[in-house]
Design a protein around this motif. Sequence first.
Motif, PDB file in Angstrom:
ATOM      1  N   LYS A   1      47.765  51.169 107.417  1.00 55.34           N
ATOM      2  CA  LYS A   1      46.352  51.529 107.509  1.00 55.34           C
ATOM      3  C   LYS A   1      45.481  50.558 106.738  1.00 55.34           C
ATOM      4  CE  LYS A   1      42.943  54.488 108.283  1.00 55.34           C
ATOM      5  NZ  LYS A   1      42.472  54.821 109.606  1.00 55.34           N
ATOM      6  N   VAL A   2      45.878  50.307 105.494  1.00 54.29           N
ATOM      7  CA  VAL A   2      45.052  49.448 104.657  1.00 54.29           C
ATOM      8  C   VAL A   2      45.075  48.018 105.161  1.00 54.29           C
ATOM      9  CG1 VAL A   2      44.732  48.558 102.328  1.00 54.29           C
ATOM     10  CG2 VAL A   2      45.431  50.926 102.661  1.00 54.29           C
ATOM     11  N   THR A   3      46.285  47.565 105.598  1.00 54.74           N
ATOM     12  CA  THR A   3      46.376  46.178 106.043  1.00 54.74           C
ATOM     13  C   THR A   3      45.468  45.919 107.229  1.00 54.74           C
ATOM     14  OG1 THR A   3      48.653  46.031 105.277  1.00 54.74           O
ATOM     15  CG2 THR A   3      47.955  44.402 106.884  1.00 54.74           C
ATOM     16  N   SER A   4      45.472  46.852 108.215  1.00 55.05           N
ATOM     17  CA  SER A   4      44.586  46.636 109.353  1.00 55.05           C
ATOM     18  C   SER A   4      43.123  46.736 108.954  1.00 55.05           C
ATOM     19  CB  SER A   4      44.902  47.665 110.451  1.00 55.05           C
ATOM     20  OG  SER A   4      44.677  48.963 109.984  1.00 55.05           O
TER      21      SER A   4
ATOM     22  N   GLN B   1      39.724  43.497  97.209  1.00 54.23           N
ATOM     23  CA  GLN B   1      39.223  43.793  98.553  1.00 54.23           C
ATOM     24  C   GLN B   1      39.830  45.079  99.107  1.00 54.23           C
ATOM     25  OE1 GLN B   1      36.724  42.275  99.884  1.00 54.23           O
ATOM     26  NE2 GLN B   1      36.608  40.740  98.249  1.00 54.23           N
ATOM     27  N   MET B   2      41.100  45.320  98.810  1.00 53.65           N
ATOM     28  CA  MET B   2      41.737  46.557  99.256  1.00 53.65           C
ATOM     29  C   MET B   2      41.132  47.767  98.548  1.00 53.65           C
ATOM     30  SD  MET B   2      45.727  45.308  99.449  1.00 53.65           S
ATOM     31  CE  MET B   2      46.351  46.870 100.088  1.00 53.65           C
ATOM     32  N   THR B   3      40.775  47.601  97.278  1.00 53.64           N
ATOM     33  CA  THR B   3      40.126  48.686  96.539  1.00 53.64           C
ATOM     34  C   THR B   3      38.784  49.045  97.162  1.00 53.64           C
ATOM     35  OG1 THR B   3      41.204  47.979  94.483  1.00 53.64           O
ATOM     36  CG2 THR B   3      39.281  49.416  94.280  1.00 53.64           C
ATOM     37  N   LEU B   4      38.035  48.017  97.563  1.00 52.52           N
ATOM     38  CA  LEU B   4      36.753  48.268  98.220  1.00 52.52           C
ATOM     39  C   LEU B   4      36.955  49.039  99.526  1.00 52.52           C
ATOM     40  CD1 LEU B   4      34.936  44.829  97.703  1.00 52.52           C
ATOM     41  CD2 LEU B   4      34.623  46.953  96.415  1.00 52.52           C
ATOM     42  N   GLN B   5      38.030  48.713 100.253  1.00 52.75           N
ATOM     43  CA  GLN B   5      38.304  49.437 101.493  1.00 52.75           C
ATOM     44  C   GLN B   5      38.703  50.890 101.216  1.00 52.75           C
ATOM     45  OE1 GLN B   5      37.765  48.633 104.560  1.00 52.75           O
ATOM     46  NE2 GLN B   5      37.059  46.559 104.102  1.00 52.75           N
ATOM     47  N   LEU B   6      39.490  51.114 100.156  1.00 57.75           N
ATOM     48  CA  LEU B   6      39.846  52.482  99.789  1.00 57.75           C
ATOM     49  C   LEU B   6      38.606  53.294  99.422  1.00 57.75           C
ATOM     50  CD1 LEU B   6      43.071  52.009  97.617  1.00 57.75           C
ATOM     51  CD2 LEU B   6      42.918  52.916  99.939  1.00 57.75           C
ATOM     52  N   LEU B   7      37.684  52.647  98.724  1.00 57.44           N
ATOM     53  CA  LEU B   7      36.443  53.329  98.356  1.00 57.44           C
ATOM     54  C   LEU B   7      35.640  53.697  99.601  1.00 57.44           C
ATOM     55  CD1 LEU B   7      34.485  54.261  96.116  1.00 57.44           C
ATOM     56  CD2 LEU B   7      33.463  51.972  96.208  1.00 57.44           C
TER      57      LEU B   7
END
Length: 453
Positions: A16-19, A161-167
């Motif tokens: 999920k996160v990678t995409s 960048q992944m943290t921003l996507q989680l947020l």
Amino acid sequence: MAQPWLRMKLLRPTSKVTSAIRGCLLGLSLLGVAGGALAQTRELSSSGVLLDRIAAVVNDGVVLSSQLEEQTEEITARLRQQNTELPPRNVLRQQILERLVVEEIQMQRANKLGLQVSDEMLNGALDDVAKRNNIGFADLPQALAQQGIDYRTFRDEIRRQMTLQLLRQRDVIARINVSPRELEQFMARQQAAPDKNAEYNVSHILISVPVSASPEQIEAREKRAKEVFEKANSGEDFAQLAVTYSDSSTNIEGGSLGWRRGTQLPSILADNIAKMKPGQTSEPIRTPSGFHLFRLNEVRGGVQQAVVAQVHARHILLRTNELEDDQTVEQKLNNIRTRVIDGKEDFAAIAAVTSQDPGSAADGGDLGWAGPGSFVPEFEKQLDALSENEISKPFKTQYGWHIVQLLGRRQHDSTDDLRRQRAFAELREAKAEEETELWLRRLRDEAFVEYRM
């Protein structure tokens, strides 16, 4: 049958996160990384020589001049590589500084909420970067070093960048509601549209309007949007116009939204896209966040029938605790397995009262029909080795100890199921486009920002 907890929680943790960050990773992959995305904080030397300056104060944090300069150089190089005409340097620097400010605000919120990207998720994303560059994960540090990029700093930027996507997932995506009626109407529009299987490469410009704008401000922003539209219609480069004028978070990428399925497009564009031809720019479209212009770059299409191998299984999950270690829990499951095989216990009945999977326990541990990739590798490996009605020996995953029983296998035409799943995800993502812009604007309005440049 309701989707059980196991199906939700045992999804491959990086998929999920990678995409979700793939667009970001493309900009950071080996083919496009420069030092700008990897800025490091400077310090004062012992001699008192100033090595860095503050570009902006953001709440209790800062954006450094070094970050701004390095981002500017990196983005300038990227735009030149794309043959995009550069706007005036002061305009570009202001766009980049604003982006850095908004990112700092988001990171502060993520830290406050305790959002963290695990090493496992991070390694999965880095492995994806390595595969897309046709190298092994173990070779990634050396490949980066050959380009003058520090591996540790690269990891930190990907984690950021992944943290921003989680947020965004927590604050925006998870809060978007798609009702059954909306989904049915959405799918009906899909089926009625002649281009329902098409994909579109689209670029976007947003001329934002403040939430409490006066009529004069709205009129001025509308005039600006029409001017940009006229420039685009007269042949000026849309990407360069986006860099110069757009207030969207995609402005530095020339407004590119990438490839989107027709139903994944922002809802404000969906009704107009069928009327547009490649190379055409839409007239300004008004929404609460401002005036939008869209350019259709390319079109491609094709959705084929999807027949997949599915398995039907049920399981019992037990976890260790302070009183029961791995050996104790494993033995418990062995005893349960033996009693079920001997006919002394019913699998569903004992799962309902003993399984610690809250999503499936009420259904007797039933996980329903599931296709490839639904479970973590350890779980799928056990299922692959089972015959119908066979019960596995106890095995461990990151979520605890399991025994699983295979109830059946089938070849299933999942075209309609996939269409529904995609429709739900795409409808939610289409809503998220506008919601994200409003969310970012609220965060920015609530923050204390003082520019020092």
